[in-house]
Design a protein around this motif. Structure first.
Motif, PDB file in Angstrom:
ATOM      1  N   LEU A   1      19.532  39.046  63.553  1.00  0.00           N
ATOM      2  CA  LEU A   1      18.337  38.513  64.214  1.00  0.00           C
ATOM      3  C   LEU A   1      17.561  39.624  64.918  1.00  0.00           C
ATOM      4  N   LEU A   2      18.259  40.484  65.642  1.00  0.00           N
ATOM      5  CA  LEU A   2      17.581  41.596  66.333  1.00  0.00           C
ATOM      6  C   LEU A   2      17.021  42.614  65.342  1.00  0.00           C
ATOM      7  N   ILE A   3      17.753  42.893  64.289  1.00  0.00           N
ATOM      8  CA  ILE A   3      17.258  43.832  63.274  1.00  0.00           C
ATOM      9  C   ILE A   3      15.983  43.283  62.642  1.00  0.00           C
ATOM     10  N   GLY A   4      15.996  42.003  62.288  1.00  0.00           N
ATOM     11  CA  GLY A   4      14.807  41.376  61.703  1.00  0.00           C
ATOM     12  C   GLY A   4      13.645  41.353  62.673  1.00  0.00           C
ATOM     13  N   ALA A   5      13.913  41.067  63.941  1.00  0.00           N
ATOM     14  CA  ALA A   5      12.856  41.060  64.949  1.00  0.00           C
ATOM     15  C   ALA A   5      12.261  42.461  65.112  1.00  0.00           C
ATOM     16  N   GLY A   6      13.118  43.458  65.123  1.00  0.00           N
ATOM     17  CA  GLY A   6      12.629  44.833  65.244  1.00  0.00           C
ATOM     18  C   GLY A   6      11.764  45.236  64.069  1.00  0.00           C
ATOM     19  N   LEU A   7      12.187  44.890  62.864  1.00  0.00           N
ATOM     20  CA  LEU A   7      11.381  45.198  61.682  1.00  0.00           C
ATOM     21  C   LEU A   7      10.078  44.408  61.687  1.00  0.00           C
ATOM     22  N   GLY A   8      10.107  43.194  62.210  1.00  0.00           N
ATOM     23  CA  GLY A   8       8.879  42.415  62.349  1.00  0.00           C
ATOM     24  C   GLY A   8       7.904  43.065  63.316  1.00  0.00           C
ATOM     25  N   ILE A   9       8.414  43.601  64.414  1.00  0.00           N
ATOM     26  CA  ILE A   9       7.565  44.298  65.381  1.00  0.00           C
ATOM     27  C   ILE A   9       6.956  45.545  64.753  1.00  0.00           C
ATOM     28  N   VAL A  10       7.721  46.266  63.947  1.00  0.00           N
ATOM     29  CA  VAL A  10       7.184  47.439  63.251  1.00  0.00           C
ATOM     30  C   VAL A  10       6.066  47.027  62.300  1.00  0.00           C
TER      31      VAL A  10
END
Length: 124
Positions: free
Chosen positions: A38-47
């Motif tokens: 979830l955090l990895i996906g959120a981080g990639l979404g922010i990028v």
């Protein structure tokens, strides 16, 4: 000092995009450390959001094309007056439909394609 200066990326669009992308990579890195998809996906979404924000700022004149600029354009908080027309060789401007001609023009006249004759007939 020369009359022109290279200042690649020293724009509001560049620094804003960098800031958002840095937060995104930090969130994704925390996700890797915490083994959280979830955090990895959120981080990639922010990028991904950083890319869109940087592109939008560039198109509104807060990002400048690469290369030399006149002294009046050296400041980071100076908007680019040529942004509406599009920058030559800029992928972001081409994606937005700026900086390219809509049709070919030869010798001041529009080039019109001739109609081809139907199969079996010859053109007159």
């Amino acid at each position: 000092m020369s009359a022109h200066q290279y200042d690649e990326g020293h724009t509001v669009a560049g620094w804003t995009g960098f800031g958002i992308a840095a937060v995104g990579t930090a969130v994704a890195g925390a996700g890797v450390c915490a083994v959280s998809a979830l955090l990895i996906g959120a981080g990639l979404g922010i990028v991904a959001v950083s890319v869109v924000v940087t592109w939008a700022l560039h198109l509104t004149g807060w990002g400048k094309p690469p290369g030399r600029r006149d002294r009046e354009q050296w400041g980071m908080r100076v908007r680019d007056p040529s942004a509406r027309a599009g920058h030559a060789g800029c992928v972001g401007c081409r994606l937005a439909g700026r900086g390219r001609r809509r049709g070919r023009v030869a010798e001041g006249r529009a080039v019109v394609a001739r109609e081809s004759a139907p199969v079996g007939e010859t053109a007159a």
